[in-house]
Design a protein around this motif. Sequence first.
Motif, mmCIF file in Angstrom:
data_model
loop_
_atom_site.group_PDB
_atom_site.id
_atom_site.type_symbol
_atom_site.label_atom_id
_atom_site.label_comp_id
_atom_site.label_asym_id
_atom_site.label_seq_id
_atom_site.Cartn_x
_atom_site.Cartn_y
_atom_site.Cartn_z
ATOM 1 N N ARG A 23 0.840 -1.195 0.000
ATOM 2 C CA ARG A 23 0.000 0.000 0.000
ATOM 3 C C ARG A 23 0.878 1.248 0.000
ATOM 4 O O ARG A 23 2.020 1.218 0.454
ATOM 5 N N SER A 24 0.318 2.332 -0.489
ATOM 6 C CA SER A 24 1.081 3.581 -0.526
ATOM 7 C C SER A 24 1.481 4.027 0.874
ATOM 8 O O SER A 24 2.575 4.563 1.068
ATOM 9 N N GLU A 25 0.616 3.789 1.853
ATOM 10 C CA GLU A 25 0.937 4.163 3.239
ATOM 11 C C GLU A 25 2.193 3.450 3.723
ATOM 12 O O GLU A 25 3.045 4.037 4.382
ATOM 13 N N ASP A 26 2.280 2.169 3.382
ATOM 14 C CA ASP A 26 3.433 1.376 3.812
ATOM 15 C C ASP A 26 4.706 1.803 3.087
ATOM 16 O O ASP A 26 5.778 1.902 3.697
ATOM 17 N N ALA A 27 4.591 2.071 1.793
ATOM 18 C CA ALA A 27 5.753 2.523 1.030
ATOM 19 C C ALA A 27 6.241 3.872 1.546
ATOM 20 O O ALA A 27 7.447 4.074 1.725
ATOM 21 N N ALA A 28 5.311 4.772 1.816
ATOM 22 C CA ALA A 28 5.690 6.091 2.334
ATOM 23 C C ALA A 28 6.455 5.961 3.644
ATOM 24 O O ALA A 28 7.462 6.651 3.856
ATOM 25 N N VAL A 30 8.265 3.385 4.661
ATOM 26 C CA VAL A 30 9.593 2.835 4.363
ATOM 27 C C VAL A 30 10.539 3.929 3.870
ATOM 28 O O VAL A 30 11.706 3.975 4.249
ATOM 29 N N PHE A 31 10.028 4.838 3.034
ATOM 30 C CA PHE A 31 10.868 5.871 2.444
ATOM 31 C C PHE A 31 11.024 7.096 3.339
ATOM 32 O O PHE A 31 11.793 8.001 3.022
ATOM 33 N N GLY A 32 10.275 7.137 4.423
ATOM 34 C CA GLY A 32 10.390 8.264 5.349
ATOM 35 C C GLY A 32 9.747 9.539 4.827
ATOM 36 O O GLY A 32 10.225 10.641 5.124
ATOM 37 N N VAL A 33 8.674 9.379 4.038
ATOM 38 C CA VAL A 33 7.942 10.537 3.511
ATOM 39 C C VAL A 33 6.472 10.369 3.862
ATOM 40 O O VAL A 33 6.025 9.289 4.239
ATOM 41 N N SER A 34 5.717 11.445 3.712
ATOM 42 C CA SER A 34 4.279 11.348 3.964
ATOM 43 C C SER A 34 3.598 10.654 2.786
ATOM 44 O O SER A 34 4.160 10.561 1.685
ATOM 45 N N VAL A 52 16.023 9.929 -0.707
ATOM 46 C CA VAL A 52 14.789 9.146 -0.861
ATOM 47 C C VAL A 52 14.884 8.262 -2.096
ATOM 48 O O VAL A 52 14.464 7.096 -2.072
ATOM 49 N N LEU A 53 15.445 8.773 -3.167
ATOM 50 C CA LEU A 53 15.610 7.971 -4.383
ATOM 51 C C LEU A 53 16.447 6.725 -4.097
ATOM 52 O O LEU A 53 16.118 5.622 -4.555
ATOM 53 N N ASN A 54 17.505 6.876 -3.310
ATOM 54 C CA ASN A 54 18.327 5.721 -2.934
ATOM 55 C C ASN A 54 17.540 4.714 -2.102
ATOM 56 O O ASN A 54 17.673 3.506 -2.299
ATOM 57 N N LYS A 55 16.713 5.193 -1.174
ATOM 58 C CA LYS A 55 15.878 4.297 -0.375
ATOM 59 C C LYS A 55 14.916 3.521 -1.259
ATOM 60 O O LYS A 55 14.703 2.317 -1.071
ATOM 61 N N MET A 56 14.337 4.209 -2.230
ATOM 62 C CA MET A 56 13.402 3.558 -3.155
ATOM 63 C C MET A 56 14.101 2.470 -3.968
ATOM 64 O O MET A 56 13.595 1.357 -4.099
#
Length: 75
Positions: A23-28, A30-34, A52-56
């Motif tokens: 889900r987008s909530e879970d991905a956000a 993981v990446f430390g963004v809203s 953030v790009l590196n985390k993705m």
Amino acid sequence: MENNMISSFSERLKELRAEKGIRSEDAAEVFGVSRATLSAYEMGKSVPDLNVLNKMADFYGVSTDYLAEIYLHYQ
């Protein structure tokens, strides 16, 4: 031309998240963004910073080059 590059990034990002089945909530989280920020990335309204790009890329198991394509060359 720049909009096409952003669109490519946003499409790739959406595809990778769908393939991973999260889900987008879970991905956000993981990446430390809203969730709103992730949505902006996926809609092509914004692009992440390099951290953030590196985390993705790490999370999805792809290179930053694959994820960002040539967009970074034009920033």
